[in-house]
Design an enzyme around this catalytic site. Structure first.
Site, PDB file in Angstrom:
ATOM      1  N   ASP A  12       0.788  -1.223   0.182  1.00 39.02           N
ATOM      2  CA  ASP A  12      -0.279  -0.093  -0.054  1.00 39.02           C
ATOM      3  C   ASP A  12       0.881   1.312   0.069  1.00 39.02           C
ATOM      4  O   ASP A  12       1.341   1.627   1.047  1.00 39.02           O
ATOM      5  CB  ASP A  12      -0.997  -0.093   1.172  1.00 39.02           C
ATOM      6  CG  ASP A  12      -2.114   1.001   1.198  1.00 39.02           C
ATOM      7  OD1 ASP A  12      -2.075   1.633   0.118  1.00 39.02           O
ATOM      8  OD2 ASP A  12      -2.840   1.013   1.841  1.00 39.02           O
ATOM      9  N   ALA A  13       1.145   1.802  -1.320  1.00 41.58           N
ATOM     10  CA  ALA A  13       2.056   3.142  -1.299  1.00 41.58           C
ATOM     11  C   ALA A  13       1.421   4.108  -2.018  1.00 41.58           C
ATOM     12  O   ALA A  13       1.850   5.283  -2.246  1.00 41.58           O
ATOM     13  CB  ALA A  13       3.197   2.443  -1.929  1.00 41.58           C
ATOM     14  N   LYS A  14       0.373   3.760  -2.869  1.00 38.89           N
ATOM     15  CA  LYS A  14      -0.261   4.739  -3.698  1.00 38.89           C
ATOM     16  C   LYS A  14       0.427   5.683  -4.580  1.00 38.89           C
ATOM     17  O   LYS A  14       0.550   6.734  -4.531  1.00 38.89           O
ATOM     18  CB  LYS A  14      -1.144   5.705  -2.764  1.00 38.89           C
ATOM     19  CG  LYS A  14      -2.377   4.715  -1.983  1.00 38.89           C
ATOM     20  CD  LYS A  14      -3.122   5.611  -1.252  1.00 38.89           C
ATOM     21  CE  LYS A  14      -4.100   4.724  -0.332  1.00 38.89           C
ATOM     22  NZ  LYS A  14      -3.522   3.987   0.740  1.00 38.89           N
ATOM     23  N   ARG A  15       1.299   4.836  -5.290  1.00 36.83           N
ATOM     24  CA  ARG A  15       2.123   5.420  -6.215  1.00 36.83           C
ATOM     25  C   ARG A  15       1.636   5.871  -7.676  1.00 36.83           C
ATOM     26  O   ARG A  15       0.491   5.722  -7.800  1.00 36.83           O
ATOM     27  CB  ARG A  15       3.250   4.298  -6.520  1.00 36.83           C
ATOM     28  CG  ARG A  15       4.138   3.997  -5.369  1.00 36.83           C
ATOM     29  CD  ARG A  15       4.749   4.996  -4.534  1.00 36.83           C
ATOM     30  NE  ARG A  15       5.630   4.120  -3.493  1.00 36.83           N
ATOM     31  CZ  ARG A  15       6.312   4.767  -2.651  1.00 36.83           C
ATOM     32  NH1 ARG A  15       5.777   6.095  -2.399  1.00 36.83           N
ATOM     33  NH2 ARG A  15       7.077   4.324  -1.708  1.00 36.83           N
ATOM     34  N   THR A  36      -0.735  -0.558  -4.698  1.00 39.25           N
ATOM     35  CA  THR A  36      -1.521   0.389  -5.090  1.00 39.25           C
ATOM     36  C   THR A  36      -1.220   1.583  -5.964  1.00 39.25           C
ATOM     37  O   THR A  36      -0.041   2.085  -5.370  1.00 39.25           O
ATOM     38  CB  THR A  36      -2.310   0.900  -3.660  1.00 39.25           C
ATOM     39  OG1 THR A  36      -1.336   1.373  -2.746  1.00 39.25           O
ATOM     40  CG2 THR A  36      -2.904  -0.142  -2.879  1.00 39.25           C
TER      41      THR A  36
END
Length: 270
Positions: A90-93, A117
């Site tokens: 979960d890093a929302k790159r 993510t």
């Protein structure tokens, strides 16, 4: 070679579970406010839940907060997760192409995670590097679980549909069309969004946070978001497990509750 979603389906079937255990070492929950404290926190959760987890979702931010020792702790945590259990980083790159290529290399090669993510805000060229490898999965932010998601994600676009439906269609039917290796982050806190996205995309997997501390209605979310066969949703729960007196029992209770609703969904579909 099997795709990420093949691996996820196999694991979900093997342990009869759609539970994704969130590895979120909040500072307030650690016995020791350090990277080592974060590692020990996650190691305990993995040990207590590895027989019921369909996946694990480590949140990169909590490790990055501890600098270089935190990065080392994250790598050590990832190595504790059994190989047959999918990992959602979960890093929302998401950034311009060359930067996204570096982010993808970090997630999939350096950290050897199965999925990550990703934010769609910069468009298809920013997501493309993450979608190159057919064995890796990409969870694209669609309708997130936070209250502020309505600031942008529900705005009407051309055709009168909300932006999140446009993102879902664009992501799954255009950007990821070659390998079909994208899922969508659709929060369990928005039952109507779950229902509408599922109607548009009957077979796409959702990552649906919001159960537990965020107060989502688990039954309503599952009935709206599950695919007809009782799969299609991975439900991350972190504090609802980590803050329980008995995390193992809490994880099993969530798994059982999810499965009750899955059975009801299958029964209704038949």
């Amino acid at each position: 070679m099997a795709s990420f979603f093949d691996k996820l389906r196999a694991r979900a079937e093997a342990v009869d579970s759609l539970l994704c255990v969130g590895l979120d070492p909040h500072q307030s929950e650690l016995e020791e406010d350090s990277a080592e404290g974060a590692f020990k926190f996650c190691a305990k959760l993995i040990e207590e839940t590895k027989d019921v987890a369909a996946g694990y979702k480590p949140n990169a931010a909590f490790f990055e907060a501890y600098g270089t020792p935190g990065a080392d702790a994250l790598e050590r945590v990832l190595k504790l997760i059994p190989k047959d259990i999918p990992i959602v980083l979960d890093a929302k790159r998401g950034d311009i192409g060359s930067t996204s290529e570096a982010y993808a290399r970090a997630a999939f090669e350096t950290l050897a995670c199965d999925s990550v993510t990703v934010s769609p805000y910069l468009g298809g060229d920013a997501c493309a590097p993450f979608l190159k490898d057919p064995t890796k999965g990409v969870w694209v932010l669609c309708k997130t679980s936070n209250p502020g998601s309505a600031d942008l994600q529900t705005m009407e676009v051309v055709g009168g549909k909300p932006l999140y439906l446009h993102v879902a269609d664009l992501c799954c039917n255009t950007w990821a069309k070659e390998h079909n290796n994208a899922g969508l982050v659709v929060g369990a806190t928005d039952v109507e969004a779950l229902r509408r996205v599922r109607a548009e995309l009957p077979h796409v997997w959702f990552l649906s946070p919001g159960v537990g501390a965020q107060g989502a209605d688990l039954s309503a979310a599952l009935h709206a978001g599950l695919s007809a066969d009782g799969f299609g949703m991975l439900l991350p729960i972190s504090r609802g497990i980590s803050k329980a007196a008995d995390p193992r029992a809490a994880a099993e209770a969530f798994r059982v509750e999810i499965n009750v609703q899955r059975a009801a969904k299958r029964s209704k579909a038949s």
